[in-house]
Scaffold this motif. Structure first.
Motif, PDB file in Angstrom:
ATOM      1  N   LEU A 120       2.837   0.441   8.648  1.00 64.36           N
ATOM      2  CA  LEU A 120       3.117  -0.856   8.031  1.00 64.36           C
ATOM      3  C   LEU A 120       3.750  -0.677   6.659  1.00 64.36           C
ATOM      4  N   LYS A 121       3.214   0.240   5.873  1.00 61.31           N
ATOM      5  CA  LYS A 121       3.782   0.474   4.545  1.00 61.31           C
ATOM      6  C   LYS A 121       5.212   1.002   4.641  1.00 61.31           C
ATOM      7  N   ALA A 122       5.462   1.861   5.622  1.00 62.84           N
ATOM      8  CA  ALA A 122       6.828   2.361   5.801  1.00 62.84           C
ATOM      9  C   ALA A 122       7.781   1.222   6.136  1.00 62.84           C
ATOM     10  N   ASP A 123       7.331   0.293   6.989  1.00 60.85           N
ATOM     11  CA  ASP A 123       8.182  -0.849   7.339  1.00 60.85           C
ATOM     12  C   ASP A 123       8.424  -1.751   6.135  1.00 60.85           C
ATOM     13  N   LEU A 124       7.411  -1.936   5.301  1.00 55.66           N
ATOM     14  CA  LEU A 124       7.577  -2.752   4.099  1.00 55.66           C
ATOM     15  C   LEU A 124       8.529  -2.079   3.113  1.00 55.66           C
ATOM     16  N   ARG A 125       8.441  -0.756   3.005  1.00 58.62           N
ATOM     17  CA  ARG A 125       9.407  -0.036   2.163  1.00 58.62           C
ATOM     18  C   ARG A 125      10.828  -0.262   2.664  1.00 58.62           C
ATOM     19  N   SER A 126      10.981  -0.173   3.963  1.00 60.24           N
ATOM     20  CA  SER A 126      12.311  -0.377   4.549  1.00 60.24           C
ATOM     21  C   SER A 126      12.806  -1.785   4.290  1.00 60.24           C
ATOM     22  N   LEU A 127      11.912  -2.747   4.427  1.00 63.68           N
ATOM     23  CA  LEU A 127      12.291  -4.131   4.189  1.00 63.68           C
ATOM     24  C   LEU A 127      12.673  -4.355   2.734  1.00 63.68           C
ATOM     25  N   ALA A 128      12.012  -3.630   1.836  1.00 59.18           N
ATOM     26  CA  ALA A 128      12.320  -3.737   0.412  1.00 59.18           C
ATOM     27  C   ALA A 128      13.467  -2.827   0.002  1.00 59.18           C
ATOM     28  N   ASP A 129      13.972  -2.024   0.962  1.00 64.05           N
ATOM     29  CA  ASP A 129      15.054  -1.089   0.680  1.00 64.05           C
ATOM     30  C   ASP A 129      14.653  -0.098  -0.401  1.00 64.05           C
ATOM     31  N   GLY A 130      13.379   0.288  -0.393  1.00 64.48           N
ATOM     32  CA  GLY A 130      12.880   1.231  -1.385  1.00 64.48           C
ATOM     33  C   GLY A 130      12.966   2.659  -0.885  1.00 64.48           C
ATOM     34  N   ARG A 131      12.662   3.591  -1.768  1.00 67.94           N
ATOM     35  CA  ARG A 131      12.668   5.009  -1.412  1.00 67.94           C
ATOM     36  C   ARG A 131      11.555   5.318  -0.406  1.00 67.94           C
ATOM     37  N   PRO A 132      11.731   6.349   0.413  1.00 68.06           N
ATOM     38  CA  PRO A 132      10.709   6.678   1.406  1.00 68.06           C
ATOM     39  C   PRO A 132       9.357   7.008   0.799  1.00 68.06           C
ATOM     40  N   ASP A 133       9.353   7.474  -0.455  1.00 64.68           N
ATOM     41  CA  ASP A 133       8.088   7.828  -1.094  1.00 64.68           C
ATOM     42  C   ASP A 133       7.567   6.730  -2.024  1.00 64.68           C
ATOM     43  N   LEU A 134       8.141   5.536  -1.920  1.00 65.17           N
ATOM     44  CA  LEU A 134       7.733   4.443  -2.810  1.00 65.17           C
ATOM     45  C   LEU A 134       6.299   4.016  -2.480  1.00 65.17           C
ATOM     46  N   PRO A 135       5.363   4.110  -3.415  1.00 63.03           N
ATOM     47  CA  PRO A 135       3.985   3.703  -3.132  1.00 63.03           C
ATOM     48  C   PRO A 135       3.885   2.197  -2.896  1.00 63.03           C
ATOM     49  N   VAL A 136       3.006   1.812  -1.974  1.00 61.67           N
ATOM     50  CA  VAL A 136       2.819   0.411  -1.614  1.00 61.67           C
ATOM     51  C   VAL A 136       1.328   0.092  -1.669  1.00 61.67           C
ATOM     52  N   LEU A 137       0.989  -1.009  -2.297  1.00 67.53           N
ATOM     53  CA  LEU A 137      -0.390  -1.504  -2.350  1.00 67.53           C
ATOM     54  C   LEU A 137      -0.509  -2.742  -1.479  1.00 67.53           C
ATOM     55  N   LEU A 138      -1.597  -2.843  -0.724  1.00 63.45           N
ATOM     56  CA  LEU A 138      -1.873  -4.009   0.115  1.00 63.45           C
ATOM     57  C   LEU A 138      -3.220  -4.585  -0.293  1.00 63.45           C
ATOM     58  N   ALA A 139      -3.236  -5.869  -0.625  1.00 61.51           N
ATOM     59  CA  ALA A 139      -4.467  -6.506  -1.087  1.00 61.51           C
ATOM     60  C   ALA A 139      -4.624  -7.863  -0.421  1.00 61.51           C
ATOM     61  N   SER A 140      -5.839  -8.336  -0.335  1.00 56.65           N
ATOM     62  CA  SER A 140      -6.095  -9.618   0.320  1.00 56.65           C
ATOM     63  C   SER A 140      -5.830 -10.799  -0.596  1.00 56.65           C
ATOM     64  N   ARG A 141      -5.780 -10.548  -1.912  1.00 59.04           N
ATOM     65  CA  ARG A 141      -5.589 -11.644  -2.863  1.00 59.04           C
ATOM     66  C   ARG A 141      -4.503 -11.266  -3.865  1.00 59.04           C
ATOM     67  N   SER A 142      -3.586 -12.180  -4.089  1.00 59.63           N
ATOM     68  CA  SER A 142      -2.556 -11.927  -5.092  1.00 59.63           C
ATOM     69  C   SER A 142      -3.181 -11.783  -6.476  1.00 59.63           C
ATOM     70  N   ALA A 143      -4.290 -12.474  -6.701  1.00 63.62           N
ATOM     71  CA  ALA A 143      -4.953 -12.392  -8.003  1.00 63.62           C
ATOM     72  C   ALA A 143      -5.355 -10.962  -8.334  1.00 63.62           C
ATOM     73  N   SER A 144      -5.665 -10.163  -7.311  1.00 63.10           N
ATOM     74  CA  SER A 144      -6.076  -8.781  -7.548  1.00 63.10           C
ATOM     75  C   SER A 144      -4.940  -7.979  -8.172  1.00 63.10           C
TER      76      SER A 144
END
Length: 403
Positions: A70-94
């Protein structure tokens, strides 16, 4: 009844077909397997980690390849680098809390604009107060919505105020909830060429999925996004991209510190990080996993779609024309500052005093889902494909004040 014309993504977008299919099959999987062994294997590795029969029984989950996938797909969608770190959280406030701590840990004076989402602005203000720091806010909203502010003028205004106030940090909203697009990268590049900018955070909640992909990593230290609005994931999932060379370690240090101290307590963020690392914690808090699968399905729908912006802007022009003939005044920024969000101001005094829910209900009876604000103001979020069939007629009829 004719099909609903959905123009409402202020908080939740319409669930995409892929998200709905993935969610349906995850519900079926959970109903069959509960929290058993195969569910654990599926979470870690997707359907290939499960018995062969699962692929035929739950085809809507074929895109799920674990948190890493999932993180790899989100990186691709964001057109980011393959090693771009991605955080997933349940609340935007976090993640906004993380952003505030990241900003005010080194920065003495952070520049923002009046385009910020009020709840996020309050979080920044609380963190600034806690550390005895300062926030400098540049007013651009009213002039932009009135079409009186060109892109270069806006950049000049922001950069001039940064220098005058002695700022050293930036918090910028890429697209405001009222539809004004901020040229964030141009602002950051210009300021970094002439001044010390210690930290830059960009709120891309209304940009991600609405605008074509752009590299989120190099020009800002943390980019905040979500899958539940323009991407069509529906179930709230907050996303953070970081990885700029100068600040990657700092982000991870602050994230670890806030998590250990309980300043940042987000079960999904903790769970997704551990699952990606292959760490099993039998004592971990029970987590709502639904957003992961609806997001995966929505990402599958969006991949390969291309650039949705031309259709959105074309639709905005068409909807603005229809609105003028129906008793509403479009609030249009200059072309470079426009997004796929159209604001309409009612010209009739009676509607200006209506409760927003009354206005919203009236539009819904006319076949249009939209966002309403006090004072006779409505927000229409443009679709990613050209208006079809009689949709513009539906919009015109719904907007008519004499119907």
């Amino acid at each position: 009844m004719s099909e609903l014309l959905y123009l409402d993504t202020a908080r939740l977008g319409r669930m995409s077909p892929g998200a709905a299919t993935a969610l349906r099959d995850f519900v079926a999987l959970a109903g069959d397997e509960g929290g058993g062994l195969y569910l654990d294997r599926f979470l870690a590795g997707g359907l290939p980690a499960c018995p062969d029969s699962f692929a035929a029984r739950f085809p809507g989950l074929a895109g799920w390849r674990g948190i890493g996938g999932l993180k790899a797909d989100l990186r691709s969608l964001a057109d980011g680098r393959p090693d771009l770190p991605v955080l997933l959280a349940s609340r935007s406030a976090s993640l906004v809390k993380l952003a505030a701590r990241l900003l005010f840990h080194p920065c003495r004076n952070v520049l923002t604009t009046d385009l910020d989402w009020p709840v996020y602005a309050a979080t920044l203000a609380a963190e600034a107060s806690r550390g005895g720091r300062t926030i400098t806010t540049v007013a651009v909203r009213d002039a932009a919505l009135a079409g009186r502010l060109a892109e270069d003028e806006l950049i000049d205004r922001v950069c001039r105020r940064f220098a005058e106030a002695g700022c050293d940090g930036l918090y910028l909203t890429a697209v405001s909830n009222l539809g004004v697009r901020l040229p964030c990268e141009r602002i950051v590049r210009r300021l970094e060429a002439d001044h010390t900018v210690r930290v830059t955070v960009v709120d891309g909640a209304q940009e991600f999925g609405q605008f074509p992909p752009a590299d989120r990593g190099p020009y800002c230290d943390l980019y905040l996004a979500g899958s539940h609005k323009w991407l069509g994931g529906y179930h709230p999932l907050s996303i953070g991209f970081y990885g700029r060379g100068r600040s990657r370690d700092r982000v991870e240090t602050i994230l670890g510190s806030m998590t250990r101290r309980g300043d940042l307590d987000d079960p999904l963020l903790r769970f997704s990080t551990r699952l990606e690392a292959g760490v099993c914690d039998p004592l971990a808090e029970t987590v709502n996993l639904t957003p992961l699968f609806s997001t995966q399905g929505a990402v599958g729908d969006s991949q390969g779609f291309g650039n949705p912006l031309p259709a959105r802007l074309s639709n905005l022009d068409a909807a603005a024309t229809v609105a003028v003939g129906s008793g509403w005044r479009p609030l249009l920024p200059s072309p470079a500052l426009r997004s796929g969000i159209l604001l309409l101001q009612c010209e009739a005094g009676a509607v200006r005093t209506d409760d927003p829910e009354t206005t919203r209900a009236s539009l819904r009876r006319g076949g249009v889902a939209a966002t309403a604000y006090p004072g006779g103001l409505i927000r229409l979020s443009m679709p990613s494909i050209d208006f079809q069939g009689g949709q513009l007629n539906t919009l015109s009829d719904a907007l008519r004040l004499d119907r």
